[in-house]
Enzyme design. Structure first.
Site, PDB file in Angstrom:
ATOM      1  N   LYS A 121       1.107  -1.628  -0.187  1.00 26.54           N
ATOM      2  CA  LYS A 121      -0.190  -0.058   0.057  1.00 26.54           C
ATOM      3  C   LYS A 121       0.848   1.337  -0.154  1.00 26.54           C
ATOM      4  O   LYS A 121       0.201   2.583   0.226  1.00 26.54           O
ATOM      5  CB  LYS A 121      -0.933  -0.185   1.237  1.00 26.54           C
ATOM      6  CG  LYS A 121      -1.976  -1.635   1.296  1.00 26.54           C
ATOM      7  CD  LYS A 121      -2.267  -1.398   2.711  1.00 26.54           C
ATOM      8  CE  LYS A 121      -3.288  -2.370   3.177  1.00 26.54           C
ATOM      9  NZ  LYS A 121      -3.981  -2.035   4.162  1.00 26.54           N
TER      10      LYS A 121
ATOM     11  N   ARG B  23      13.565 -10.606   3.231  1.00 22.66           N
ATOM     12  CA  ARG B  23      13.699 -10.427   1.643  1.00 22.66           C
ATOM     13  C   ARG B  23      12.935  -9.633   0.407  1.00 22.66           C
ATOM     14  O   ARG B  23      11.971  -9.721   1.333  1.00 22.66           O
ATOM     15  CB  ARG B  23      14.378 -11.554   1.275  1.00 22.66           C
ATOM     16  CG  ARG B  23      13.909 -12.594  -0.169  1.00 22.66           C
ATOM     17  CD  ARG B  23      14.194 -13.358  -1.004  1.00 22.66           C
ATOM     18  NE  ARG B  23      15.222 -14.642  -0.373  1.00 22.66           N
ATOM     19  CZ  ARG B  23      15.561 -15.172  -0.849  1.00 22.66           C
ATOM     20  NH1 ARG B  23      14.926 -16.107  -1.715  1.00 22.66           N
ATOM     21  NH2 ARG B  23      16.889 -15.964   0.320  1.00 22.66           N
TER      22      ARG B  23
ATOM     23  N   HIS C 198      23.500 -12.275   0.384  1.00 22.11           N
ATOM     24  CA  HIS C 198      22.444 -13.260   1.263  1.00 22.11           C
ATOM     25  C   HIS C 198      24.082 -13.592   2.127  1.00 22.11           C
ATOM     26  O   HIS C 198      24.103 -14.653   2.465  1.00 22.11           O
ATOM     27  CB  HIS C 198      22.664 -13.518   0.261  1.00 22.11           C
ATOM     28  CG  HIS C 198      21.392 -15.196   0.444  1.00 22.11           C
ATOM     29  ND1 HIS C 198      21.024 -15.017   2.234  1.00 22.11           N
ATOM     30  CD2 HIS C 198      21.044 -15.920  -0.218  1.00 22.11           C
ATOM     31  CE1 HIS C 198      20.352 -15.744   1.748  1.00 22.11           C
ATOM     32  NE2 HIS C 198      19.649 -16.352   0.382  1.00 22.11           N
TER      33      HIS C 198
HETATM   34  C1  NCD Z   1      19.411 -17.893  -3.360  1.00 22.60           C
HETATM   35  C2  NCD Z   1      18.812 -16.673  -3.847  1.00 22.60           C
HETATM   36  O1  NCD Z   1      17.774 -16.507  -3.626  1.00 22.60           O
HETATM   37  O2  NCD Z   1      19.972 -15.759  -3.633  1.00 22.60           O
HETATM   38  N1  NCD Z   1      19.313 -18.966  -3.405  1.00 22.60           N
HETATM   39  C3  NCD Z   1      19.173 -19.460  -1.706  1.00 22.60           C
HETATM   40  O3  NCD Z   1      18.478 -18.389  -0.702  1.00 22.60           O
HETATM   41  N2  NCD Z   1      18.715 -20.389  -1.836  1.00 22.60           N
HETATM   42  C4  NCD Z   1      20.456 -18.190  -5.363  1.00 22.60           C
HETATM   43  C5  NCD Z   1      19.172 -18.633  -6.068  1.00 22.60           C
HETATM   44  O4  NCD Z   1      17.846 -17.848  -5.912  1.00 22.60           O
HETATM   45  O5  NCD Z   1      20.150 -18.591  -6.836  1.00 22.60           O
END
Ligand code: NCD
Length: 312
Positions: A89, A110, A138
């Site tokens: 929103k 994420r 990540h």
């Molecule tokens: C990865 C990501 O999301 O970056 N996956 C994960 O977290 N295991 C790799 C990917 O999406 O290729």
């Protein structure tokens, strides 16, 4: 040796010292051992994890959630992040995490934008863990990757590690190569030129006295490596679908190639795979990617416990 990460955010792997990374790995090993005897520990009763995922995920979200359940805590989540949350929103990420901080004790987020985890952390009053910020980082994947490499090879020191695939858009390889720099590896980056590791990351690594080789020859790299970390071409990051189609089959690993070049190779992949590792590789002793995915649970148990001030 570091003894706690209480109250800390985990945004980028560079935010953790070598000592702190070793603390996470040591705790992960204890959690793995303990979970062989008891499926649920009573370490975080009454604590709540919120998972806020604005991008698809299976492993990262489910392994964090199962980690929290096994620690005796609870989980709340926005099921389809982008569509069903108030961020859809127009709410800022900082406002969203500020509000969620009054419901949860720790947040995993994420999101497709680089820097989004930092933005979320700026509004939150509880620890924020980056579950992937676009093509950025990540860090928890890097921790479980280190844990896996140590388990598979017996050490992290001085290994020859090849990283292959979409090194430009792959956040896992951005975090992992930085994480490995503490153990003085020889890194070989294998990609088509259009998907090369960003120059700023290669330069940062060389400044830390990491040997960095770059090539587009996969077979040659395999002959010279102990570990090969394979990644998916990140389709969702391409503005031009024709460019993705041109690059998607760049590297395909099959059993014959492994047997011809280096049967001792440890093969890793953060998953999901598309076509870059053929199914006939799965039964090789060195195929570690499903064990790697399982290790995500122990590693994430360690991270959650530590940022909440607990440990085994
Ligand atoms: C990865 C990501 O999301 O970056 N996956 C994960 O977290 N295991 C790799 C990917 O999406 O290729």
């Amino acid at each position: 040796m570091a003894t706690t990460l209480k109250g800390r955010d985990v945004i980028a792997i560079g935010g953790l010292t070598k000592d702190e990374i070793e603390l996470v790995l040591a705790q992960a090993a204890r959690f793995e051992e303990r979970c062989q005897e008891a499926r649920e520990l009573d370490l975080l009763p009454g604590r709540v994890l919120a998972t806020l995922f604005y991008e698809p995920s299976t492993r990262t979200r489910l392994s964090f959630e199962t980690a929290m359940h096994r620690l005796g805590g609870d989980v709340i989540s926005v099921a389809e992040g982008a569509r069903s949350s108030s961020v859809a929103k127009g709410e800022t990420l900082a406002d969203a995490t500020r509000v969620v901080s009054s419901y949860a004790d720790v947040i995993v987020q994420r999101h497709p934008a680089v820097g989004s985890a930092q933005e979320a952390a700026s509004g939150a009053t509880v620890p924020v863990i980056n579950g992937g910020d676009g093509v950025g980082e990540h860090p928890t994947q890097a921790l479980l990757d280190l844990y896996t490499i140590e388990r598979e090879r017996g050490t992290l020191n001085g290994l020859r590690i090849g990283l292959v695939g979409d090194l430009k858009h792959g956040r896992t390889v951005h975090s992992l190569s930085r994480a490995l720099s503490h153990w003085k590896p020889v890194l070989t980056f294998v990609s088509p030129p259009a998907l090369a590791m960003p120059a700023e990351i290669s330069e940062e690594l060389r400044k830390q006295e990491v040997t960095v080789n770059e090539t587009d020859d996969l077979a040659a790299a395999m002959r010279q490596c102990d570990v090969l970390y394979v990644t998916r071409i990140q389709k969702e990051r391409f503005a031009d679908p024709a460019e993705y189609d041109r690059l998607k089959g760049s590297y395909i690993l099959d059993r014959a190639l492994v047997e011809r070049t280096n049967p001792e190779l440890t093969i890793m992949h953060p998953l999901p795979r598309v076509n870059e590792i053929a199914a006939d590789v799965d039964s090789l002793a060195g195929a570690a990617y499903f064990r790697q995915a399982a290790n995500g649970v122990w590693t994430r148990m360690a991270i959650l416990a530590l940022v909440l001030g607990e440990q085994l």
